[in-house]
Scaffold this motif. Structure first.
Motif, mmCIF file in Angstrom:
data_model
loop_
_atom_site.group_PDB
_atom_site.id
_atom_site.type_symbol
_atom_site.label_atom_id
_atom_site.label_comp_id
_atom_site.label_asym_id
_atom_site.label_seq_id
_atom_site.Cartn_x
_atom_site.Cartn_y
_atom_site.Cartn_z
ATOM 1 N N TRP A 197 -15.270 -7.331 -6.531
ATOM 2 C CA TRP A 197 -14.790 -5.957 -6.663
ATOM 3 C C TRP A 197 -13.406 -5.886 -6.027
ATOM 4 C CZ3 TRP A 197 -17.263 -2.903 -9.833
ATOM 5 C CH2 TRP A 197 -18.643 -2.939 -9.954
ATOM 6 N N ARG A 198 -12.469 -5.208 -6.704
ATOM 7 C CA ARG A 198 -11.104 -5.088 -6.168
ATOM 8 C C ARG A 198 -10.905 -3.667 -5.643
ATOM 9 N NH1 ARG A 198 -9.429 -8.006 -11.394
ATOM 10 N NH2 ARG A 198 -9.540 -5.903 -12.217
ATOM 11 N N ILE A 199 -10.583 -3.585 -4.363
ATOM 12 C CA ILE A 199 -10.401 -2.286 -3.714
ATOM 13 C C ILE A 199 -8.937 -2.108 -3.340
ATOM 14 C CG2 ILE A 199 -11.176 -0.785 -1.825
ATOM 15 C CD1 ILE A 199 -13.452 -1.773 -3.719
ATOM 16 N N GLY A 200 -8.384 -0.952 -3.657
ATOM 17 C CA GLY A 200 -7.026 -0.630 -3.242
ATOM 18 C C GLY A 200 -7.068 0.290 -2.032
ATOM 19 N N VAL A 201 -6.311 -0.036 -1.004
ATOM 20 C CA VAL A 201 -6.234 0.828 0.178
ATOM 21 C C VAL A 201 -4.977 1.681 0.051
ATOM 22 C CG1 VAL A 201 -6.132 0.922 2.705
ATOM 23 C CG2 VAL A 201 -7.362 -0.944 1.576
ATOM 24 N N ARG A 202 -5.160 2.975 -0.042
ATOM 25 C CA ARG A 202 -4.031 3.876 -0.259
ATOM 26 C C ARG A 202 -3.135 3.938 0.973
ATOM 27 N NH1 ARG A 202 -5.902 9.141 -3.113
ATOM 28 N NH2 ARG A 202 -6.283 7.658 -4.771
ATOM 29 N N VAL A 233 -0.256 2.260 -3.237
ATOM 30 C CA VAL A 233 -1.272 1.413 -2.631
ATOM 31 C C VAL A 233 -0.638 0.547 -1.551
ATOM 32 C CG1 VAL A 233 -2.928 -0.440 -3.092
ATOM 33 C CG2 VAL A 233 -2.600 1.382 -4.760
ATOM 34 N N ALA A 248 -2.483 -1.859 0.334
ATOM 35 C CA ALA A 248 -3.038 -3.206 0.360
ATOM 36 C C ALA A 248 -4.228 -3.298 -0.585
ATOM 37 C CB ALA A 248 -3.471 -3.559 1.777
ATOM 38 N N ALA A 249 -4.573 -4.536 -0.916
ATOM 39 C CA ALA A 249 -5.743 -4.783 -1.762
ATOM 40 C C ALA A 249 -6.748 -5.605 -0.968
ATOM 41 C CB ALA A 249 -5.328 -5.548 -3.010
ATOM 42 N N ILE A 300 -16.217 -0.442 3.395
ATOM 43 C CA ILE A 300 -14.807 -0.299 3.777
ATOM 44 C C ILE A 300 -14.566 1.180 4.043
ATOM 45 C CG2 ILE A 300 -12.410 -0.691 3.114
ATOM 46 C CD1 ILE A 300 -13.359 -2.827 1.179
ATOM 47 N N THR A 317 -11.976 4.154 5.933
ATOM 48 C CA THR A 317 -10.666 4.485 6.497
ATOM 49 C C THR A 317 -10.700 5.907 7.037
ATOM 50 O OG1 THR A 317 -9.393 2.994 5.080
ATOM 51 C CG2 THR A 317 -8.229 4.899 5.944
ATOM 52 N N GLU A 359 0.345 -4.788 -0.867
ATOM 53 C CA GLU A 359 1.048 -4.439 -2.108
ATOM 54 C C GLU A 359 2.402 -3.821 -1.752
ATOM 55 O OE1 GLU A 359 -0.655 -4.225 -5.492
ATOM 56 O OE2 GLU A 359 -1.885 -5.747 -4.523
#
Lengths: 120, 361
Positions: B219-224, B231, B233-234, B243, B245, B337
């Motif tokens: 699964w690919r998660i983007g951290v805003r 974005v 980080a991934a 995960i 935040t 990113e």
């Protein structure tokens, strides 16, 4: 010994399999739609290439969704912080604007986006 | 009709039947559902070939989260609201079973965070107006803030023996907002697993728990980014992970040009300063939820100590200057990113008195 007729049958069969594969297994269409959810129901699913405006009634008032130039946005919503509007124009698949007080979700649908889910 | 023609006809028929059968098979795909529950937006991604399972699972999750939200909401009538009324009497009572496990865990985690996670300060939270979906400000009077802090409501004040409970401090008002979402995500995902879901992400308001993988990739998660611009980080998930935040951009109001966010420092009674966001990866969603809040309040000096006490190894803190602070374990998991301004890698201290005990079932 394979005759011409055999070869033709095999060729036709291969063509049939290939066309079925292409028809059923090709990726979806490019990003082109906006979906609006009010409460727990989808109330609109509209193409992004037709400019228009719609008003969604919710518990806190009216949320205005605007569609133009291949994008959608939350043009107005009752939340005092303007969080729904601050999401700006939604262009990429997966982009969304939310009005929690009015229980409205506006999301752009389309091709597979870069991420499966966003953490924030 | 000759035997050869019959054979050819049979071959064509076999191919057609096989093709039709293949067309009837559904290949696994990601089924995505979004809805509002638990006072926030919930997104459920399920990777399966079973469309009916995806639909049933989404309904189950929605029902679970609606039930938990009602039971655990501190400011609406329900089991937690009733518990708060009874705690305020100072008398002993039998606790409602739908809230008792949460309160027991909250006591343990409050101690592990040295009180930085203090859900007994519900009155303070309400004083700032953050119990509302749409906090408007202005900030409360300092005298009102100090009046609550002077009474020192803490989880230690809540006495529990079996199902019996009472508070030694009538100023205790429980608001498990920094914990209940994580606990709820954990429970809802357990229900999904019981239903037969093996690969899924359940995301509530940007915090998530993921299990399995969609096919042969993670699964690919983007951290805003904390400033909301794209974005940062991934992160690719590994197996069963949460995960979480906590950020100063999630729930706030502006007053005279200053942002007042909802992560209150129990030591000052004001929004914690110096941190923009904290992201943690952990194997238990409830602990991840508490940790992200507590480490946000702990700030740049104290987060490694608190993280070690909680047993949280993967932490990323972004301070108000935009500097990224990370543990070595987190550094291995994130791909930026957007290039951060600066990066500081801090190992967790050894030999901490790890207050974290066995995670809840």
């Amino acid at each position: 010994m394979i005759t011409r007729a055999d070869a033709l049958v095999i060729l036709l069969a291969c063509g049939l399999v290939a066309s079925t594969y292409a028809w059923l297994w090709s990726p979806g269409a490019p990003a082109s739609q906006v979906r609006v959810i009010s409460g727990n129901e989808e109330v609109a699913r509209l193409p992004l290439n037709e400019a228009r405006q719609l008003e969604i009634s919710g518990p806190a008032g009216i949320t205005v969704v605007e569609i133009a130039d291949g994008a959608a946005r939350c043009a107005a919503s009752p939340g005092s912080q303007g969080i729904c509007q601050s999401a700006g124009w939604l262009r990429r698949a997966g982009d969304m604007a939310v009005s929690l007080p009015n229980r409205v979700i506006i999301e752009v649908l389309g091709d597979e986006s870069e991420f499966d889910s966003m953490n924030y | 009709m000759s035997r050869a023609i019959l054979h050819r006809a049979a071959a064509v028929l076999a191919i057609l039947v096989t093709t039709a059968l293949m067309a009837g098979c559904e290949r696994p795909e990601i089924h995505r559902d979004r809805f509002i529950a638990f006072g926030t937006i919930v997104e459920l991604n399920i990777y399966t070939a079973d469309r009916e399972l995806a639909r049933t699972a989404a309904e189950a999750v929605r029902a679970d989260l609606d039930y938990m939200h009602g039971a655990w909401h501190a400011w609406e009538p329900g089991p937690m609201g009733r518990t708060n009324q009874l705690l305020a009497t100072g008398m002993e009572f039998s606790a409602n079973p739908s809230v008792l496990p949460l309160i027991i865990e909250a006591k343990r985690l409050s101690e592990a965070t040295e009180g930085l996670f203090n859900p007994a300060l519900g009155e303070l939270f309400a004083l700032w107006g953050f119990q509302s979906d749409d906090p408007q400000g202005p900030p409360p009077d300092e005298a009102e803030i100090q009046a609550i802090l002077e009474q020192q409501p803490a989880m230690d004040d809540v006495w529990i023996d079996g199902i019996r409970m009472r508070s030694h401090n009538t100023a205790v008002r429980l608001d498990l907002g920094a914990y209940a979402k994580g606990y709820g995500l954990h429970q809802a995902m357990e229900h999904l697993k019981d239903l037969g879901v093996e690969n899924a992400i359940l995301n509530a308001g940007g915090d998530l728990r993921a299990i399995g993988r969609p096919g042969n990739r993670p699964w690919r998660i983007g951290v805003r980014a904390p400033d909301g611009q794209g974005v940062l980080a991934a992160i690719d998930t590994k197996g069963d992970e949460a995960i979480f935040t906590s950020g100063d951009y999630e729930r706030y109001f502006m007053h005279e040009g200053e942002r007042y966010h909802h992560i209150l420092d129990p030591r000052t009674g004001h929004p914690a300063r110096g941190t923009r966001s904290v992201t943690v990866i952990h194997d238990h969603a409830a602990e991840a939820d508490v940790a992200s809040t507590a480490l946000f309040i702990a700030g740049t000096d104290d987060w490694p100590r608190i993280a070690a006490r909680l047993g949280i190894e993967k932490v990323m803190l972004i301070d108000d200057a935009g500097v990224v602070h990370m543990t070595p374990a987190m550094e291995k998991r994130v791909r930026f990113e957007t290039k951060p301004k600066d990066r500081i890698i801090t190992p967790l201290p050894d030999g901490q008195d790890a207050a974290s005990v066995a995670p809840p079932a």
